[in-house]
Scaffold this motif. Structure first.
Motif, short mmCIF file in Angstrom:
data_model
loop_
_atom_site.label_atom_id
_atom_site.label_comp_id
_atom_site.label_asym_id
_atom_site.label_seq_id
_atom_site.Cartn_x
_atom_site.Cartn_y
_atom_site.Cartn_z
N TYR A 67 0.85 -1.12 -0.08
CA TYR A 67 -0.10 0.07 -0.05
C TYR A 67 0.79 1.31 -0.13
CZ TYR A 67 1.19 1.09 4.87
OH TYR A 67 1.88 1.35 5.90
N LYS A 68 0.40 2.26 -0.32
CA LYS A 68 0.95 3.78 -0.27
C LYS A 68 -0.10 4.78 -0.18
CE LYS A 68 2.00 5.11 -4.95
NZ LYS A 68 3.04 5.65 -6.01
N TYR A 69 0.08 5.90 0.33
CA TYR A 69 -0.57 7.06 0.26
C TYR A 69 -0.25 7.93 -0.91
CZ TYR A 69 -2.25 5.76 4.93
OH TYR A 69 -2.59 5.49 6.09
N THR A 70 -0.85 8.96 -1.23
CA THR A 70 -0.75 9.99 -2.44
C THR A 70 0.94 10.24 -2.46
OG1 THR A 70 -2.78 10.88 -2.09
CG2 THR A 70 -1.23 11.94 -3.33
N VAL A 71 1.33 10.65 -1.25
CA VAL A 71 2.79 10.84 -1.44
C VAL A 71 3.60 9.88 -0.50
CG1 VAL A 71 4.61 12.62 -0.75
CG2 VAL A 71 2.52 13.37 -1.89
N GLY A 72 4.44 9.04 -0.97
CA GLY A 72 4.93 8.05 -0.13
C GLY A 72 5.60 6.94 -1.08
N GLU A 73 6.02 5.76 -0.43
CA GLU A 73 6.62 4.63 -1.16
C GLU A 73 5.73 3.44 -0.85
OE1 GLU A 73 10.19 3.67 2.19
OE2 GLU A 73 10.63 4.24 0.40
N TRP A 74 5.86 2.73 -1.66
CA TRP A 74 5.25 1.34 -1.37
C TRP A 74 5.74 0.71 -0.23
CZ3 TRP A 74 0.86 0.38 -4.04
CH2 TRP A 74 0.57 0.91 -4.97
N CYS A 75 4.77 0.09 0.59
CA CYS A 75 5.03 -0.71 1.85
C CYS A 75 4.42 -1.80 2.07
CB CYS A 75 4.72 0.05 3.10
SG CYS A 75 5.32 2.03 3.02
N ASP A 76 5.07 -2.83 2.69
CA ASP A 76 4.54 -4.19 2.55
C ASP A 76 3.38 -4.14 3.61
OD1 ASP A 76 6.24 -5.29 0.54
OD2 ASP A 76 7.83 -5.91 2.21
N VAL A 77 2.47 -4.95 3.69
CA VAL A 77 1.47 -4.98 4.50
C VAL A 77 2.01 -6.09 5.61
CG1 VAL A 77 -1.04 -5.40 5.07
CG2 VAL A 77 -0.49 -4.34 2.91
N THR A 78 2.35 -5.70 6.74
CA THR A 78 2.86 -6.48 7.85
C THR A 78 2.31 -6.06 8.93
OG1 THR A 78 4.78 -5.29 8.40
CG2 THR A 78 4.94 -7.07 6.44
N VAL A 79 2.46 -6.97 10.23
CA VAL A 79 1.88 -6.59 11.54
C VAL A 79 3.05 -5.41 11.96
CG1 VAL A 79 1.80 -7.64 13.82
CG2 VAL A 79 1.07 -8.95 11.69
N GLU A 80 4.16 -5.27 11.82
CA GLU A 80 4.96 -4.48 12.20
C GLU A 80 4.57 -3.04 11.67
OE1 GLU A 80 6.07 -7.29 10.92
OE2 GLU A 80 6.62 -8.32 12.70
N SER A 81 4.09 -2.95 10.39
CA SER A 81 3.70 -1.68 9.84
C SER A 81 2.33 -1.15 10.01
CB SER A 81 3.98 -1.95 8.18
OG SER A 81 3.00 -2.83 7.73
N ILE A 82 1.37 -1.98 9.92
CA ILE A 82 -0.04 -1.50 10.15
C ILE A 82 -0.87 -2.84 11.02
CG2 ILE A 82 -0.13 0.00 8.31
CD1 ILE A 82 -1.47 -2.05 6.59
N ARG A 83 -0.18 -3.46 11.59
CA ARG A 83 -0.86 -4.50 12.26
C ARG A 83 -1.74 -5.66 11.50
NH1 ARG A 83 -4.69 -0.94 16.41
NH2 ARG A 83 -4.98 0.00 14.49
N VAL A 84 -1.45 -5.47 10.40
CA VAL A 84 -2.23 -6.70 9.43
C VAL A 84 -1.07 -7.17 8.72
CG1 VAL A 84 -3.76 -6.91 7.84
CG2 VAL A 84 -4.37 -5.12 9.58
N ASN A 85 -1.04 -8.56 8.51
CA ASN A 85 -0.23 -9.14 7.69
C ASN A 85 -1.03 -9.83 6.45
OD1 ASN A 85 2.44 -10.74 6.99
ND2 ASN A 85 1.26 -12.71 7.41
N CYS A 86 -0.25 -9.16 5.52
CA CYS A 86 -1.08 -9.80 4.12
C CYS A 86 0.39 -9.90 3.06
CB CYS A 86 -1.85 -8.88 3.43
SG CYS A 86 -3.37 -8.62 4.30
N THR A 87 1.40 -10.40 3.53
CA THR A 87 2.78 -10.71 2.87
C THR A 87 2.67 -12.13 2.86
OG1 THR A 87 3.74 -8.69 3.41
CG2 THR A 87 5.08 -10.25 2.62
#
Length: 321
Positions: A67-87
């Motif tokens: 995922y990424k917001y309008t301004v930003g880089e692509w981030c993996d969806v992990t528990v460490e990043s946004i509390r959800v694991n989709c990797t």
């Protein structure tokens, strides 16, 4: 020799190929996930897709989401990043609800399939803004209290929002059963009064919650609640009219009954007199005889001799002399 030079050239080409393979991404020979879609319902944020075409491999296909917001880089969806694991998951769904991606910013998602060293191309979804694209459900709870010519409605929002970012507006669609549909709203208050209603009438209603995004001045329509019906009570004026109506009705009934009786008496007076006449009395002499005869007493009553009986006795005695 020419053969040696040819072997050296082939070795050089192979070395270059190996180095290029190391710096290039993995070979994209795997089919991409199919028919991805995003579900935005109330607070739900769910990305789902279908598996790619099957491959001749016993290993399971896994999926990774970024995922990424309008301004930003692509981030993996992990528990460490946004509390959800989709990797590298085997499921064909990624639920972002617990992550609570920002509701007011552009969010872009992408996903791909992976099988060992094989990966598919990234499938990028169109960006979305939750407050702009969400489907708003009906109010969570609706409580209706009938009062004198009024229905008092209390509703709760479909989901909680930051009131500095968004608020809910409520609209009530109601109609007398049967009757034409009327509308009240939209209103910011979750306490709604439907007044000036007719007493002792049934009204059916539905409630809609609309989401108003403060920053963009956008209103998202909501789904209607189930239809529910309620009967109004009487107001003070209606109650007074009801009491007067009952009193007048009782008085008229009594007058009609009295008039009917008077008419019967006039028309059937002789019959009424006959029914209510005094029964004829039995003469004292007969009543005395009857009584003494039933009791077996044969002596004469103390009031004196009976002339007929004395005359009969004298006649009998004359015959025997």
């Amino acid at each position: 020799s020419p053969l040696l030079h040819l072997w050296a050239l082939a070795h050089l080409i192979w070395g270059v190929f190996v180095q290029v393979h190391r710096v290039l991404p993995k070979t994209s020979l795997l089919a991409a996930p199919r028919h991805p879609k995003i579900r935005l319902y109330n607070l739900e944020q769910v990305l789902s897709w279908e598996s790619p075409s099957p491959v001749n491999d016993t290993r399971p296909v896994v999926y990774s989401v970024q995922y990424k917001y309008t301004v930003g880089e692509w981030c993996d969806v992990t528990v460490e990043s946004i509390r959800v694991n989709c990797t590298q998951i085997t499921a064909t769904e990624c639920d972002f609800t617990a992550a609570g991606l920002s509701k007011g910013f552009n969010v872009t998602l992408r996903l791909r399939a992976e099988l060992g060293e094989l990966v598919s191309a990234w499938v990028t979804m169109p960006w979305f803004q939750h407050y702009r694209n969400v489907t708003v459900g009906p109010p969570k709870h609706i409580m209706v209290t009938p009062r004198e010519g009024t229905l008092v409605i209390t509703v709760s929002p479909p989901f909680e929002v930051d009131t500095s970012e968004a608020t809910f507006l409520y609209t009530v669609y109601y109609e007398e059963k049967p009757g034409m549909k009327q509308v009240k709203g939209p209103l910011q208050s979750n306490f709604i009064f439907l007044d000036n209603l007719k007493p002792f009438r049934i009204y059916c209603l539905q409630v809609e919650a609309q989401l108003f995004w403060n920053a963009q001045k956008i209103i998202r329509p909501g789904q209607l609640s189930n239809t529910s019906c309620y009967e109004t009570t009487a107001d003070a004026h209606a109650k007074q009219q009801q009491v007067i109506g009952i009193s007048v009705g009782t008085l008229l009934s009594l007058l009609l009954l009295a008039g009917a009786c008077f008419f019967l008496v006039l028309k059937y007076g002789s019959v009424v007199k006959y029914l209510f006449r005094t029964p004829p009395s039995i003469p004292a002499q007969i009543e005395e005889v009857s009584v003494h005869t039933c009791t077996g007493v044969t002596h004469r009553p103390s009031t004196g001799p009976w002339p007929p009986m004395i005359a009969m006795d004298k006649a009998v005695n004359t015959d025997f002399i």
